[in-house]
Design a protein around this motif. Structure first.
Motif, mmCIF file in Angstrom:
data_model
loop_
_atom_site.group_PDB
_atom_site.id
_atom_site.type_symbol
_atom_site.label_atom_id
_atom_site.label_comp_id
_atom_site.label_asym_id
_atom_site.label_seq_id
_atom_site.Cartn_x
_atom_site.Cartn_y
_atom_site.Cartn_z
ATOM 1 N N UNK A 65 0.707 9.645 -10.301
ATOM 2 C CA UNK A 65 -0.188 9.671 -11.463
ATOM 3 C C UNK A 65 -1.153 10.849 -11.371
ATOM 4 N N UNK A 66 -1.730 11.043 -10.206
ATOM 5 C CA UNK A 66 -2.678 12.145 -10.020
ATOM 6 C C UNK A 66 -2.003 13.497 -10.231
ATOM 7 N N UNK A 67 -0.850 13.685 -9.606
ATOM 8 C CA UNK A 67 -0.138 14.948 -9.749
ATOM 9 C C UNK A 67 0.237 15.240 -11.192
ATOM 10 N N UNK A 68 0.702 14.226 -11.899
ATOM 11 C CA UNK A 68 1.067 14.410 -13.298
ATOM 12 C C UNK A 68 -0.132 14.724 -14.168
ATOM 13 N N UNK A 69 -1.237 14.012 -13.914
ATOM 14 C CA UNK A 69 -2.441 14.256 -14.713
ATOM 15 C C UNK A 69 -2.993 15.656 -14.457
ATOM 16 N N UNK A 114 0.805 -1.214 0.000
ATOM 17 C CA UNK A 114 0.000 0.000 0.000
ATOM 18 C C UNK A 114 0.843 1.272 0.000
ATOM 19 N N UNK A 115 2.017 1.213 0.586
ATOM 20 C CA UNK A 115 2.880 2.396 0.613
ATOM 21 C C UNK A 115 3.321 2.768 -0.796
ATOM 22 N N UNK A 116 3.811 1.775 -1.545
ATOM 23 C CA UNK A 116 4.231 2.055 -2.917
ATOM 24 C C UNK A 116 3.033 2.397 -3.797
ATOM 25 N N UNK A 117 1.926 1.693 -3.597
ATOM 26 C CA UNK A 117 0.728 1.975 -4.382
ATOM 27 C C UNK A 117 0.281 3.420 -4.187
ATOM 28 N N UNK A 118 0.262 3.877 -2.941
ATOM 29 C CA UNK A 118 -0.149 5.252 -2.683
ATOM 30 C C UNK A 118 0.786 6.246 -3.368
ATOM 31 N N UNK A 119 2.089 6.004 -3.269
ATOM 32 C CA UNK A 119 3.054 6.906 -3.901
ATOM 33 C C UNK A 119 2.847 6.952 -5.410
ATOM 34 N N UNK A 120 2.582 5.805 -6.012
ATOM 35 C CA UNK A 120 2.350 5.757 -7.460
ATOM 36 C C UNK A 120 1.041 6.451 -7.831
ATOM 37 N N UNK A 121 -0.009 6.212 -7.043
ATOM 38 C CA UNK A 121 -1.280 6.901 -7.305
ATOM 39 C C UNK A 121 -1.105 8.420 -7.202
ATOM 40 N N UNK A 122 -0.360 8.865 -6.208
ATOM 41 C CA UNK A 122 -0.129 10.307 -6.042
ATOM 42 C C UNK A 122 0.673 10.863 -7.218
#
Length: 91
Positions: free
Chosen positions: A78-82, A68-76
């Motif tokens: 992706x969101x920030x880039x989008x 979940x730690x890596x998943x959250x970082x990746x989601x953040x």
């Protein structure tokens, strides 16, 4: 011959990762998503919408693996880039 870093080839790698994920083979799916992401970052750049889609795909599989730690970082990421590329109001 398109080559291993051609966007069409990377799309095929991503599609194979989707299939492996749906089959429950998260380890192989992760490796394929990472391969697709690395190629897209190199060829398209880190903020291209296709690259950000790959970041999100990797986040999904890492979440399914319980990381979940890596998943959250990746989601953040992706969101920030989008939001940066497409704008915060993009559908």
């Amino acid at each position: 011959v398109l080559g291993p870093e051609h966007p069409d080839t990377l799309r095929s790698v991503n599609n194979l990762a989707v299939v492996r994920e749906k089959q429950g083979n998260y380890t192989e799916a992760e490796a394929l998503y990472r391969r697709a992401l690395g190629g897209k970052e190199k060829v398209l750049g880190p903020e291209h919408p296709d690259t950000l889609r790959s970041v999100n795909n990797l986040a999904v599989v890492r979440e399914k693996q319980g990381n979940y730690t890596e998943a959250e970082a990746l989601y953040r990421r992706a969101l920030g880039g989008k939001e940066k590329v497409l704008g915060p109001e993009h559908p």
